[in-house]
Design an enzyme around this catalytic site. Sequence first.
Site, PDB file in Angstrom:
ATOM      1  N   TYR A   1     -63.206  11.264  48.931  1.00  0.00           N
ATOM      2  CA  TYR A   1     -62.139  10.274  48.847  1.00  0.00           C
ATOM      3  C   TYR A   1     -60.822  10.978  49.137  1.00  0.00           C
ATOM      4  CZ  TYR A   1     -64.167   5.906  47.205  1.00  0.00           C
ATOM      5  OH  TYR A   1     -64.828   4.712  47.140  1.00  0.00           O
TER       6      TYR A   1
ATOM      7  N   GLU B   1     -57.451   9.048  49.642  1.00  0.00           N
ATOM      8  CA  GLU B   1     -56.330   8.121  49.765  1.00  0.00           C
ATOM      9  C   GLU B   1     -55.001   8.879  49.792  1.00  0.00           C
ATOM     10  OE1 GLU B   1     -58.958   7.331  48.000  1.00  0.00           O
ATOM     11  OE2 GLU B   1     -59.266   5.173  47.864  1.00  0.00           O
TER      12      GLU B   1
ATOM     13  N   ASP C   1     -50.341  -2.654  72.002  1.00  0.00           N
ATOM     14  CA  ASP C   1     -51.740  -2.433  71.663  1.00  0.00           C
ATOM     15  C   ASP C   1     -52.430  -1.911  72.920  1.00  0.00           C
ATOM     16  OD1 ASP C   1     -54.438  -2.589  71.098  1.00  0.00           O
ATOM     17  OD2 ASP C   1     -54.353  -4.581  70.178  1.00  0.00           O
TER      18      ASP C   1
ATOM     19  N   THR D   1     -57.511   1.952  69.738  1.00  0.00           N
ATOM     20  CA  THR D   1     -58.792   2.411  69.229  1.00  0.00           C
ATOM     21  C   THR D   1     -59.021   3.804  69.801  1.00  0.00           C
ATOM     22  OG1 THR D   1     -59.878   1.311  71.089  1.00  0.00           O
ATOM     23  CG2 THR D   1     -59.825   0.135  68.984  1.00  0.00           C
TER      24      THR D   1
ATOM     25  N   LYS E   1     -63.740   3.020  73.359  1.00  0.00           N
ATOM     26  CA  LYS E   1     -63.396   2.402  74.642  1.00  0.00           C
ATOM     27  C   LYS E   1     -63.116   3.486  75.699  1.00  0.00           C
ATOM     28  CE  LYS E   1     -61.602  -1.931  72.648  1.00  0.00           C
ATOM     29  NZ  LYS E   1     -61.347  -1.647  71.223  1.00  0.00           N
TER      30      LYS E   1
ATOM     31  N   ARG F   1     -65.803   5.279  66.954  1.00  0.00           N
ATOM     32  CA  ARG F   1     -65.229   3.985  66.629  1.00  0.00           C
ATOM     33  C   ARG F   1     -64.172   4.185  65.547  1.00  0.00           C
ATOM     34  NH1 ARG F   1     -67.767   0.069  69.142  1.00  0.00           N
ATOM     35  NH2 ARG F   1     -66.619  -1.477  67.945  1.00  0.00           N
TER      36      ARG F   1
END
Length: 468
Positions: free
Chosen positions: A61, A63, A238, A267, A270, A276
């Site tokens: 974790y 964060e 974008d 992203t 692509k 991903r």
Amino acid sequence: MSESTAFRSGLDIVRAVEPRIAEAIAQELTDQRESLKLIASENYASPAVLLAMGNWLSDKYAEGTVGRRFYAGCRNVDTVESIAAEHARELFGAEHAYAQPHSGIDANLVAFWAVLAQRVEVPALERAGVRQVNDLTEADWAALRRELGNQRMLGMSLDAGGHLTHGFRPNISGKMFDQRSYGTDPDTGLLDYAAVRATAKEFRPMILVAGYSAYPRRVDFAAMREIADEVGATLMVDMAHFAGLVAGKVFTGNEDPVPHAHIVTSTTHKSLRGPRGGLVLCDSTLADQVDRGCPMVLGGPLPHVMAAKAVALAEARAPQFQDYAQRVVDNARALAEGLLRRGARLVTGGTDNHLVLIDVSGYGLTGRQAESALLEAGIVTNRNAIPRDPNGAWYTSGIRIGTPALTTRGVDAAGMDEIAGLLDIVLRATTPTGKARYTLADGVAESVRARSADLLARHPLYPGLELQ
């Protein structure tokens, strides 16, 4: 080969616990090797990228962000995230990079809220009388937008090639913002910057969104920045679809969004050929707000995916990637020319980037029929709306195809012309029997699959990697 050993060993370990999962993973490789993958938003990540995701970084974790975590023991995560951000900054020439978003939609959410946080310094929920954020009514959203001031977004419409996160009403972006869309010229299908400017001056958006998911031409981002500045808007781009063409220096000058936009999202798969995931680039004025993406709108970061992003971004900085990016565009043009020569209708009449949008109404089909018939013949595409589509966003009148994946396999312009022929054969052999149903002439699927197999055999996927 070491790659074969690594993947075989991994599958053996998975198989010992749940053999059905191991079988599905192995079958996916077989399916991808045997299919003509023409989905513009898909690619093939390198073995190094794939292997970077399967490790114990997944167990952490983390964060927060580098040096400011809510959990202890994140030294190695800090290293991984720092390296990913470093590669992103250097690759794109950005002042700041944020590698945590789990997807492109998450990257856009980070960007939206970063802009709002920069512009609004006091909590608006209480002043709007909104107590519960989990089930807001339309009235609640309206009150919240009023309290936040000019919370308006202007983005490209879905049928013109924009993305659902650019203000499409069922998406959260369409609820966060009072939204309006700009389209394309009805005669040419091209962006009309004068029309965008006129709409922006009348609507006065807080955020002007540029970028696309199904527009087959390039965008003048300097012109979009001029429009944004004229109306006091933040320009957000974008570039999820064409990030690889920016990284590969095919899009430069006014076609490179990074020098012109206040904030850029992407992203990492692509055309960028990574795992991903998402990415946010911005200027220094938005850096602090962007770095609050977790816990503002993101869950815990995925350190193993950030590791894979770092590997992919390092690969994209190599000179070979620029050659790849140019071949993606060259192949898309060859594919478009091959289709046009065979009588296909293409939105805008061609392409300047990595994708082609076929108007399949010229074959008497809906996009859904065309997509299904092509899949039956071993060609993987996706249906897509075209400007002012009479069939809507579900059935559509278009098929979107792209060249990043097959270019990775080494297919050249001659191969793309061959593929154009296969597409045309299948579409001409398909007869509609309803809005979604169809029949494909006898023997066509088998013939096209055989010809595809011959083409793909000349361009093997992951050559030398064997699972048996």
